[in-house]
Design an enzyme around this catalytic site. Structure first.
Site, PDB file in Angstrom:
ATOM      1  N   ASP A  66      -7.845   6.016  -2.135  1.00 32.67           N
ATOM      2  CA  ASP A  66      -7.370   4.453  -1.578  1.00 32.67           C
ATOM      3  C   ASP A  66      -6.576   3.508  -2.884  1.00 32.67           C
ATOM      4  O   ASP A  66      -7.632   2.858  -3.361  1.00 32.67           O
ATOM      5  CB  ASP A  66      -8.165   3.485  -0.570  1.00 32.67           C
ATOM      6  N   HIS A  69      -1.737   0.416   7.073  1.00 34.35           N
ATOM      7  CA  HIS A  69      -2.411   0.547   5.950  1.00 34.35           C
ATOM      8  C   HIS A  69      -1.679   1.932   5.420  1.00 34.35           C
ATOM      9  O   HIS A  69      -1.549   3.315   5.976  1.00 34.35           O
ATOM     10  CB  HIS A  69      -3.635   0.701   5.702  1.00 34.35           C
ATOM     11  N   CYS A  87       0.704  -1.341   0.046  1.00 31.29           N
ATOM     12  CA  CYS A  87       0.404   0.013   0.589  1.00 31.29           C
ATOM     13  C   CYS A  87       0.649   1.671   0.203  1.00 31.29           C
ATOM     14  O   CYS A  87       0.593   2.722  -0.497  1.00 31.29           O
ATOM     15  CB  CYS A  87      -1.631  -0.069   1.123  1.00 31.29           C
TER      16      CYS A  87
END
Length: 667
Positions: free
Chosen positions: A479, A463, A419
């Site tokens: 995201d 994350h 991520c």
């Protein structure tokens, strides 16, 4: 195996007792292998094996001239490993070695007690590193075995079976439990960590860092440790809405993202935010760490109250405490998942949200220039997300290493990352394309446990995502990971990146976290164990001075009422009555008849002395001015009682009836 067990049962008593002590010491020392250097664990294992061989084969103990150089070399090794002989870690290492070496230097019963007391102190040191429920259970077992070993050396005659001695050790520990519980509930709590020497007090879990570079979040995501637990007062939002906001990163040097310098009071202005929909009220129990970050669901609206600390809110809506959170803390948060942040004005520090290094990543800069030809910022965002979703990008915990132009290599060559790779590359290109953007790190998702109603967020849920500023919309969460691997956001990391279960000794501690379908037996056991651990954390480890004061105040108010006082007196009376009845049931009827005879003779002027046995008493009874029939009955009574209490023959089952008849004849 049966042959070895039979041989162990046939060992002489001193050997069997020594081997039991070795087992007890092993139970105490094994948990320390998790944090000690490998050479210390190996040396302790070899030393205990040496002592076991000496005991089993009946060899002579090693001479002091041999043990002293080994001990000095071990001390030098501790100094080499820790660069000190003081402090928590070095001190525990020295104590572990001391227990192991003392086993080879036991020559008298005094040495036995030294080993047992050192082991009991070493039991306490296990809680310096772990205060989990599993550790507590392991230490209770260790204490029971230590008490059993201590008792075993004290018997002078026949020794009871091992199972009975273990039950006795457990009973002794159980007798101490009420006092321990009373001290736990009522003794003043100490504010601060369990161990507070300089350099040791903040040695908690690392958690999220205030810097992000390729690899740090993917390393954290391989940990199954709990970051925090959440209890919702309102309905739990969907999994893809569970974004736990932490740290906002704005500086990028070509390799690492870091926070912007904090704004001073003159530069900062009030945070402009409009909220929509219903609030989500929740309570967070944050595990200890060396950081100061406080997490909340998406966008908090009120600063939480943290016991013994002061909460702060930055201009980027980051919550933090004034001091490191080296203890478990619990705080209440009110958040909204539908909001508009700085929608009606340009964002503060706008130039910094557009800043990128111009001497690095030339291919990405050219790509961003081409992307900026899209007239609407929303179209630039969607175009880049579309590229992530369709151009064979891979979501992985083990991406290739990147060089100087890390964004270029990731976007145009490796196309494999975690991520932090996607969030960092997305923000870099958005800024270069003229869209204000920043990186946000925190946690996403969590596992809901229906047993206790808590949501567990683990370090593996760490994350990173992006926020872009759009006119009339404000800061909007984007995201990019969801474009590459939707399962990561909609479900969890394990669904997005299936990982192999650990092998070897690590599997013992982590097996329960892998391959567990929630509806399977293993999955249900995992949820039950997680709920029990959470209860242990909430009610035992989180029993803070504030909770103690609240509990004792509530207890005082409850007991101050007349009904409560009457009830307490009634319960105390019933307990005393039950104990009295229990004592009556436990009195031997033969002893009761003997006591009745002594009382009868005392009323006649012949009281038994405290040191006087039944036959010495009988010698004085012969001189009483009584009929010969009564004297003979008295002497017969005392003779039968003496034979029953001190003779070798088994007791006659009709003895009580015979003594009762003789007692009646003496009246």
């Amino acid at each position: 195996m049966k042959r070895w067990l039979d041989m162990a049962l046939m060992l002489p008593r001193d050997k069997a007792d020594t081997l039991l002590l070795l087992v007890a010491a092993l139970l105490v020392l094994v948990p320390h292998a998790n944090h000690l250097p490998l050479w210390i664990s190996a040396l302790c294992g070899a030393t205990l094996f040496w002592r076991g061989a000496v005991t089993w084969r009946g060899l002579r103990m090693p001479a002091t001239a041999l043990l002293l150089p080994i001990a000095l070399a071990a001390m030098a090794g501790v100094f080499n490993s820790y660069h000190t002989l003081l402090g928590r870690d070095a001190g525990v290492a020295m104590l572990v070695l001391l227990v192991a070496f003392k086993m080879l230097e036991m020559h008298a019963k005094r040495d036995l007690f030294v080993v047992i007391f050192l082991c009991i102190f070493l039991v306490l040191t296990n809680f310096f590193y772990s205060q989990s429920m599993g550790t507590a259970l392991m230490m209770l077992i260790s204490i029971i075995v230590l008490l059993t070993a201590q008792m075993s050396f004290q018997f002078t005659g026949a020794v009871p079976p091992l199972a009975r001695r273990l039950r006795t050790g457990a009973t002794i520990l159980g007798c101490a439990a009420p006092l321990a519980l009373l001290l736990f509930v009522g003794f003043p709590r100490i504010q601060g960590p369990l161990w507070g020497l300089p350099g040791d007090a903040s040695a908690g879990r690392s958690g999220l860092s205030d810097r992000m570079s390729p690899g740090n979040l993917s390393n954290l995501a391989q940990s199954e440790e709990t970051a925090f637990r959440v209890k919702f007062s309102d309905p739990v939002p969907p999994q893809d809405q569970l974004y736990w906001r932490g740290i906002v990163l704005g500086n990028f040097d070509g390799r690492t993202w870091s926070q912007l310098a904090p704004m001073n009071a003159r530069q900062a202005s009030n945070i402009q935010m409009q909220v929509r929909g219903k609030p989500v009220r929740h309570q967070i129990t944050l595990e200890p760490s060396s950081n100061r970050w406080l997490f909340s669901l998406d966008m908090p609206t009120v600063l939480p109250s943290v016991a013994g600390n002061l909460a702060n809110l930055s201009q980027e809506v980051e919550m933090s405490a004034s001091y490191p959170l080296d203890q478990r803390v619990r705080y209440d948060v009110v958040s909204y998942i539908d909001y508009a942040l700085e929608a009606e004005r340009l964002p503060q520090r706008l130039p910094q949200w557009l800043e990128v290094p111009t001497t690095l990543n030339p291919r990405s800069l050219n790509f961003a220039i081409a992307l900026s030809r899209q007239p609407r910022p929303e179209d630039r965002v969607n175009e880049l997300l579309k590229m992530f979703a369709t151009d064979r990008f891979v979501y992985t915990l083990e991406p290739p290493l990147l060089g100087k132009n890390s964004i270029d290599e990731f976007i145009f060559e490796t196309r494999a990352g975690f991520c932090e790779h996607y969030a960092g590359a997305f923000v870099f290109i958005m800024r270069a394309a003229g869209v204000p953007a920043r990186v946000v790190t925190g946690y996403q998702g969590g596992e809901f446990n229906p047993v206790d109603g808590f949501l567990t967020v683990r370090q593996s849920d760490a994350h990173a995502w992006a926020e872009v500023w759009l006119k009339h919309k404000g800061w909007v969460r984007v995201d990019p990971t969801a474009a590459v691997s939707p399962d990561r956001v909609q479900r969890n990391l394990a669904r997005a990146i299936p990982r192999r279960p650990p092998l070897g000794i690590d599997a013992l501690g982590n097996l329960i976290n892998f391959g567990s379908d929630r509806n399977s037996l293993l999955g249900q056991l995992r949820l039950q164990w997680s709920a029990m651990n959470n209860g242990w954390n909430q009610w035992v480890l989180n029993y803070s001075p504030e909770r103690q004061k609240g509990f004792l105040d509530a207890l005082y108010e409850a007991l101050a009422t007349p009904a409560a006082a009457i009830g307490a007196l009634a319960i105390a009376g019933l307990i005393m009555l039950a104990r009295a009845l229990g004592r009556r049931r436990q009195i031997d009827p033969v002893d009761a008849l003997y006591s009745a005879l002594c009382e009868q003779l005392a009323r006649r002027g012949l009281a038994r002395a405290l040191h006087e046995g039944p036959m010495a008493y009988a010698a004085r009874v012969q001189g009483m001015p009584e009929t010969s029939e009564k004297i003979q009955a008295l002497l017969r009574f005392l003779q039968l009682y003496s034979d029953a209490k001190y003779g070798a023959a088994p007791r006659d089952p009709r003895l009580a009836a015979t003594l009762k008849r003789l007692l009646n004849e003496t009246r």
